[in-house]
Scaffold this motif. Structure first.
Motif, short mmCIF file in Angstrom:
data_model
loop_
_atom_site.label_atom_id
_atom_site.label_comp_id
_atom_site.label_asym_id
_atom_site.label_seq_id
_atom_site.Cartn_x
_atom_site.Cartn_y
_atom_site.Cartn_z
N ASN A 22 0.82 -1.21 0.00
CA ASN A 22 0.00 0.00 0.00
C ASN A 22 0.86 1.26 0.00
O ASN A 22 0.52 2.25 -0.67
CB ASN A 22 -0.93 0.00 1.22
N LEU A 23 1.95 1.24 0.75
CA LEU A 23 2.84 2.40 0.78
C LEU A 23 3.48 2.64 -0.59
O LEU A 23 3.59 3.79 -1.03
CB LEU A 23 3.94 2.20 1.83
N LEU A 24 3.87 1.56 -1.27
CA LEU A 24 4.46 1.69 -2.59
C LEU A 24 3.46 2.27 -3.58
O LEU A 24 3.79 3.18 -4.35
CB LEU A 24 4.93 0.31 -3.08
N LEU A 25 2.23 1.77 -3.55
CA LEU A 25 1.20 2.28 -4.45
C LEU A 25 0.88 3.73 -4.14
O LEU A 25 0.74 4.56 -5.05
CB LEU A 25 -0.06 1.42 -4.34
N ALA A 26 0.78 4.07 -2.85
CA ALA A 26 0.47 5.45 -2.46
C ALA A 26 1.58 6.41 -2.90
O ALA A 26 1.29 7.52 -3.39
CB ALA A 26 0.28 5.53 -0.94
N ALA A 27 2.84 6.00 -2.75
CA ALA A 27 3.96 6.85 -3.16
C ALA A 27 3.91 7.12 -4.66
O ALA A 27 4.16 8.25 -5.11
CB ALA A 27 5.28 6.19 -2.78
N GLN A 28 3.56 6.10 -5.44
CA GLN A 28 3.48 6.28 -6.89
C GLN A 28 2.34 7.21 -7.27
O GLN A 28 2.48 8.05 -8.17
CB GLN A 28 3.29 4.92 -7.56
N LEU A 29 1.20 7.04 -6.60
CA LEU A 29 0.06 7.91 -6.90
C LEU A 29 0.39 9.37 -6.58
O LEU A 29 0.03 10.28 -7.34
CB LEU A 29 -1.16 7.45 -6.11
N ILE A 30 1.06 9.59 -5.47
CA ILE A 30 1.46 10.96 -5.11
C ILE A 30 2.42 11.52 -6.15
O ILE A 30 2.28 12.67 -6.60
CB ILE A 30 2.08 10.98 -3.70
N ALA A 31 3.40 10.71 -6.55
CA ALA A 31 4.36 11.16 -7.57
C ALA A 31 3.64 11.46 -8.88
O ALA A 31 3.95 12.44 -9.56
CB ALA A 31 5.42 10.09 -7.79
N GLY A 32 2.65 10.61 -9.24
CA GLY A 32 1.89 10.84 -10.46
C GLY A 32 1.08 12.12 -10.41
O GLY A 32 0.99 12.85 -11.41
N LEU A 33 0.49 12.41 -9.26
CA LEU A 33 -0.30 13.63 -9.11
C LEU A 33 0.60 14.87 -9.16
O LEU A 33 0.23 15.90 -9.75
CB LEU A 33 -1.07 13.59 -7.79
N VAL A 34 1.77 14.79 -8.53
CA VAL A 34 2.72 15.91 -8.57
C VAL A 34 3.17 16.14 -10.01
O VAL A 34 3.23 17.28 -10.49
CB VAL A 34 3.93 15.64 -7.66
N TYR A 35 3.48 15.05 -10.71
CA TYR A 35 3.89 15.14 -12.11
C TYR A 35 2.78 15.76 -12.96
O TYR A 35 3.03 16.64 -13.79
CB TYR A 35 4.23 13.74 -12.62
N ALA A 36 1.53 15.32 -12.71
CA ALA A 36 0.40 15.85 -13.47
C ALA A 36 0.17 17.32 -13.18
O ALA A 36 -0.21 18.10 -14.06
CB ALA A 36 -0.86 15.04 -13.15
N TYR A 37 0.42 17.72 -11.94
CA TYR A 37 0.21 19.13 -11.56
C TYR A 37 1.14 20.05 -12.34
O TYR A 37 0.75 21.12 -12.81
CB TYR A 37 0.44 19.28 -10.05
N PHE A 38 2.40 19.62 -12.49
CA PHE A 38 3.38 20.47 -13.16
C PHE A 38 3.33 20.36 -14.68
O PHE A 38 3.72 21.30 -15.39
CB PHE A 38 4.79 20.13 -12.67
N THR A 39 2.86 19.21 -15.19
CA THR A 39 2.85 19.02 -16.65
C THR A 39 1.46 19.14 -17.27
O THR A 39 1.34 19.36 -18.47
CB THR A 39 3.42 17.63 -17.01
N GLY A 40 0.43 18.94 -16.45
CA GLY A 40 -0.93 18.97 -16.98
C GLY A 40 -1.35 17.68 -17.67
O GLY A 40 -2.42 17.61 -18.27
N ASP A 41 -0.52 16.62 -17.56
CA ASP A 41 -0.81 15.34 -18.22
C ASP A 41 -1.42 14.37 -17.21
O ASP A 41 -0.74 13.82 -16.36
CB ASP A 41 0.46 14.74 -18.80
N MET A 42 -2.74 14.16 -17.33
CA MET A 42 -3.44 13.24 -16.43
C MET A 42 -3.97 12.00 -17.13
O MET A 42 -4.51 11.10 -16.51
CB MET A 42 -4.64 13.97 -15.79
N GLY A 43 -3.81 11.93 -18.44
CA GLY A 43 -4.36 10.81 -19.17
C GLY A 43 -5.78 11.11 -19.62
O GLY A 43 -6.43 12.04 -19.14
N SER A 44 -6.28 10.29 -20.55
CA SER A 44 -7.61 10.52 -21.10
C SER A 44 -8.72 10.23 -20.10
O SER A 44 -9.81 10.78 -20.19
CB SER A 44 -7.81 9.68 -22.37
N ARG A 45 -8.47 9.32 -19.14
CA ARG A 45 -9.41 9.08 -18.04
C ARG A 45 -8.65 8.55 -16.84
O ARG A 45 -7.49 8.15 -16.95
CB ARG A 45 -10.53 8.12 -18.47
N TRP A 46 -9.33 8.53 -15.69
CA TRP A 46 -8.63 8.26 -14.44
C TRP A 46 -8.04 6.85 -14.41
O TRP A 46 -7.00 6.63 -13.80
CB TRP A 46 -9.57 8.47 -13.26
#
Length: 234
Positions: A22-46
């Motif tokens: 769970n910690l590994l998955l949570a860390a990746q999700l946080i990194a993905g959200l930070v990446y999306a915040y700065f790049t605007g790339d969230m994918g076509s759907r969640w």
């Protein structure tokens, strides 16, 4: 050691593994959200945003908990050669490996190597190589997932080699052992454009389900084989 102690140890290991998972998955999700915040790339759907992290987490977990064991070097070499060929085939069917093309010429330049961005984390960065004979485009989550599958197949081959011909006969006779071979082809091949057209808009989601089923069967193959033989015995 008593049965109660063994059961307590097993529960403790499961809880510890689940916590790290769970910690590994949570860390990746946080990194993905930070990446999306700065790049605007969230994918076509969640789901497209989440899928790479599911593949990464499952892959890391099975690799971490798999320890291939064999006493004979010839078995290790033979299994490695088979898995290398297997991995090449899987990369080809998944679209990560193909014949040389000039489409990436602007990206790779004279060196033949390049990186492309523009999608959510896990889908990018894509590492590209174009040579005289082949083109390799490594989508991170797919590449990691296929390496995890290859590692499990390597472990399975070493297991089977211990019992030589008897082990091979056992594989063929056991549906729980044979089915991953078909599921792996599907899970790897679903990323190809032709298969995606057949499956429609949810091809990547279906591929993820098949991927999880495949690594689950391969990882738990010994327990599944025991249950299969118990069922046959009854």
């Amino acid at each position: 050691m008593s049965q109660a102690t063994l059961e307590t140890d097993r529960i403790s290991r499961v809880l510890k593994s689940s916590t790290w998972l769970n910690l590994l998955l949570a860390a990746q999700l946080i990194a993905g959200l930070v990446y999306a915040y700065f790049t605007g790339d969230m994918g076509s759907r969640w789901t497209h945003f989440v899928l790479p992290f599911i593949w990464f987490t499952a892959s890391v977990w099975v690799i971490w908990h798999t320890r291939p064991v064999t006493k004979r070097r010839v078995y290790r070499i033979g299994a490695a050669l088979v898995v290398a060929l297997y991995l090449i085939v899987m990369f080809y069917f998944s679209g990560l490996l193909g014949p040389s093309t000039s489409h990436f010429g602007q990206l790779t330049g004279p060196s033949g190597f390049g990186i492309t961005w523009g999608r959510s984390l896990g889908w990018s960065p894509v590492f590209v190589y174009t040579g005289d004979l082949i083109t390799v485009s490594l989508i991170p989550y797919q590449a990691v997932g296929l390496f995890a599958l290859a590692y499990l197949v390597y472990d399975a081959l070493l297991d089977f080699s211990q019992s030589a011909v008897g082990g091979i006969v056992g594989i063929v006779a056991c549906p729980a052992c044979v089915s991953p071979l078909f599921a792996v082809l599907l899970a790897g091949g679903l990323s190809g454009s032709s298969t995606m057209l057949l499956l429609g808009a949810y091809g990547y989601e279906i591929a993820t389900v098949l991927f999880l089923m495949t690594i689950g069967i391969l990882y738990h193959r010994q327990a599944l084989t025991r249950q299969y033989h118990q069922f046959r015995g009854n």
